[in-house]
Design a protein around this motif. Structure first.
Motif, mmCIF file in Angstrom:
data_model
loop_
_atom_site.group_PDB
_atom_site.id
_atom_site.type_symbol
_atom_site.label_atom_id
_atom_site.label_comp_id
_atom_site.label_asym_id
_atom_site.label_seq_id
_atom_site.Cartn_x
_atom_site.Cartn_y
_atom_site.Cartn_z
ATOM 1 N N SER A 8 0.853 -1.179 0.000
ATOM 2 C CA SER A 8 0.000 0.000 0.000
ATOM 3 C C SER A 8 0.896 1.238 0.000
ATOM 4 O O SER A 8 1.532 1.553 1.003
ATOM 5 C CB SER A 8 -0.912 -0.013 1.230
ATOM 6 N N PHE A 9 0.971 1.914 -1.134
ATOM 7 C CA PHE A 9 1.817 3.094 -1.276
ATOM 8 C C PHE A 9 1.026 4.344 -0.903
ATOM 9 O O PHE A 9 0.000 4.637 -1.514
ATOM 10 C CB PHE A 9 2.305 3.240 -2.718
ATOM 11 N N LEU B 171 -7.445 -4.802 0.263
ATOM 12 C CA LEU B 171 -6.866 -3.661 -0.437
ATOM 13 C C LEU B 171 -7.249 -3.727 -1.907
ATOM 14 O O LEU B 171 -7.132 -4.791 -2.532
ATOM 15 C CB LEU B 171 -5.341 -3.681 -0.293
ATOM 16 N N PRO B 172 -7.699 -2.618 -2.497
ATOM 17 C CA PRO B 172 -8.182 -2.643 -3.881
ATOM 18 C C PRO B 172 -7.052 -2.688 -4.908
ATOM 19 O O PRO B 172 -6.326 -1.718 -5.094
ATOM 20 C CB PRO B 172 -8.978 -1.339 -4.000
ATOM 21 N N ARG B 173 -6.885 -3.828 -5.547
ATOM 22 C CA ARG B 173 -5.900 -3.955 -6.616
ATOM 23 C C ARG B 173 -6.510 -3.492 -7.939
ATOM 24 O O ARG B 173 -7.704 -3.210 -8.025
ATOM 25 C CB ARG B 173 -5.427 -5.413 -6.727
ATOM 26 N N SER B 174 -5.691 -3.442 -8.967
ATOM 27 C CA SER B 174 -6.171 -2.962 -10.266
ATOM 28 C C SER B 174 -6.608 -4.104 -11.186
ATOM 29 O O SER B 174 -7.012 -3.856 -12.317
ATOM 30 C CB SER B 174 -5.073 -2.154 -10.964
ATOM 31 N N PHE C 44 -10.464 -1.691 3.112
ATOM 32 C CA PHE C 44 -11.115 -2.045 4.363
ATOM 33 C C PHE C 44 -10.102 -2.626 5.339
ATOM 34 O O PHE C 44 -9.255 -3.439 4.952
ATOM 35 C CB PHE C 44 -12.201 -3.110 4.131
ATOM 36 N N GLU C 45 -10.213 -2.227 6.607
ATOM 37 C CA GLU C 45 -9.426 -2.837 7.661
ATOM 38 C C GLU C 45 -10.379 -3.192 8.796
ATOM 39 O O GLU C 45 -10.952 -2.319 9.449
ATOM 40 C CB GLU C 45 -8.314 -1.911 8.153
ATOM 41 N N VAL D 99 -2.350 0.621 -4.480
ATOM 42 C CA VAL D 99 -1.933 -0.733 -4.110
ATOM 43 C C VAL D 99 -1.180 -1.338 -5.283
ATOM 44 O O VAL D 99 -1.654 -1.330 -6.422
ATOM 45 C CB VAL D 99 -3.145 -1.608 -3.753
ATOM 46 N N VAL D 100 0.013 -1.862 -4.986
ATOM 47 C CA VAL D 100 0.871 -2.473 -6.011
ATOM 48 C C VAL D 100 1.324 -3.839 -5.499
ATOM 49 O O VAL D 100 1.684 -3.977 -4.324
ATOM 50 C CB VAL D 100 2.096 -1.580 -6.314
#
Length: 407
Positions: free
Chosen positions: A56-57, A222-225, A210-211, A110-111
């Protein structure tokens, strides 16, 4: 690798080619500082840290990595984090932060660590002045001679000595450089194990992260692409083996029970990796002609996704401090680096550790206090702004590249 005489000399020698070490090498090149990088993995191989973990950047990190020409090398763009939802099982109240409320499109992105590693490698390959010792490992120090640390490296062809005005330990939480310097580290085991995976849900990611906090650690999406979520699922270390033995259906059912239905039904999960949650904090970050950065200086509980972002700010601050210096290992410069990093490091360590301890404490008396805290944050714009600033990576003396300023 064979013993050579005289030993090669470098202004800066970075031990560790992972996320922070590689980023530092790129930042130093941009600042006009010649450097060498010691990497345990051979060419065409990736360090183990570049796996399926989801990074998470923060916005500050995105700014810096874009300025360094790294994010442009990603095969696919990162997944934007436009909202952050935090809640705790058994407590009422929740915190919701929206980037739009702060004039931002996203708090960060997110990467996947593997993709980031490939982007870093592509960028490193463009640096003609960078010297890369690989595969090689740090084997110890042989004293200080004429203003240089003498470093022993071990490789497949034997040992060699290298001299550097400044040695940077970027070799992780179990740093061999830190041990060789005789720097103590405080370690705390949170008795939690984190399972990391790719997860697909009925509702595709829409920019919300969301946590969900529990007695045994966080469960985060975490929302990825790539229409998947990056999953972090914390369990007590005592039950880690049993959880690891679950088949995919049983594991998904467990995560669904812990997280709830905010993303709909969980449909599938990719390969899982497990990681212990530990806090390792070096007693000090500098020594004669040596400095620790990233996890070698401090390794955090991953709650709140602060670790790499903090380590990158270590690296970028160091690059700023020593840019243009005739002697990058001069004591005054290293003390200036420590002074600049103190506020960010202290506040981030306190935030991460406090959040991990308070939210996982099962004591019944804490529940109403936590609930009131969540409600207060959700209703207080000043508290929200403080959290949002931290989430975006703006604490203390922020490096110029993180602020989007050319350095």
């Amino acid at each position: 690798m064979v013993e050579t005489h005289p030993a090669p000399v470098h202004p800066v020698l970075i031990v560790g080619g992972g996320l922070v070490g590689a980023s530092l090498a790129i930042a130093l090149d941009r600042a006009g500082v010649d450097a060498a990088l010691v990497e345990a993995t051979p060419p065409a191989s990736m360090p183990a840290v570049f796996d399926e973990r989801n990074l998470s950047f923060a916005e500050a990190t995105v700014n810096a990595l874009t300025a360094l020409g790294v994010l442009q090398k990603l095969r696919a763009p990162g997944g934007p984090i436009r909202e952050i939802h935090v809640s705790r099982a058994g407590d009422f109240g929740r915190v919701k932060l929206a980037a739009a409320d702060y004039g931002r499109d996203a708090f960060g992105q997110v990467v996947v660590a593997r993709d980031f590693g490939e982007a870093l490698e592509a960028r490193l390959a463009e640096l003609p002045r960078l010297v890369r010792y690989r595969p090689a490992r740090f084997a110890g120090f042989d004293g200080i001679e004429d203003g240089h640390r003498v470093v022993r490296l071990s490789g497949v062809d034997g040992d060699m000595r290298v001299r550097a005005q400044l040695v940077v330990g970027a070799d992780g939480a179990d740093s061999a450089v830190r041990r060789a310097l005789g720097i103590d580290a405080e370690t705390h085991d949170y008795a939690q194990t984190l399972f990391i995976a790719r997860l697909r849900a009925a509702r595709a990611p829409d920019g919300r992260a969301f946590e969900r906090l529990t007695d045994t650690g966080p469960t985060a999406l975490l929302p990825r692409s790539d229409r998947h979520y990056g999953l972090v699922h914390g369990v007590s270390s005592e039950e880690a083996d049993a959880v690891a033995a679950l088949d995919d259906a049983a594991f998904l059912a467990r995560v669904q029970a812990a997280f709830g239905w905010r993303a709909g039904r969980f449909l599938s999960v990719g390969p899982r990796s497990r990681h212990p949650a530990r806090r390792v904090v070096a007693a000090r970050c500098i020594d004669t002609r040596a400095v620790l950065v990233g996890n070698a200086a401090q390794s955090l509980h991953p709650i709140g996704a602060q670790g790499f972002n903090l380590g990158l700010r270590d690296a970028l601050t160091l690059a700023e401090v020593i840019a243009g210096a005739a002697d990058p290992g001069a004591p005054g410069l290293l003390e200036r680096h420590v002074a600049r990093r103190q506020d960010d490091r202290t506040r981030t360590l306190a935030f991460s550790d406090g959040l991990a301890r308070v939210t996982s404490n099962p004591a019944r008396l804490l529940r109403p206090l936590r609930s009131l805290g969540l409600l207060a944050i959700d209703r207080d714009s000043a508290l929200q702004a403080m959290l949002a600033g931290g989430a975006m990576g703006y604490r203390g003396d922020v490096p110029a590249l993180c602020r989007g300023v050319a350095a």
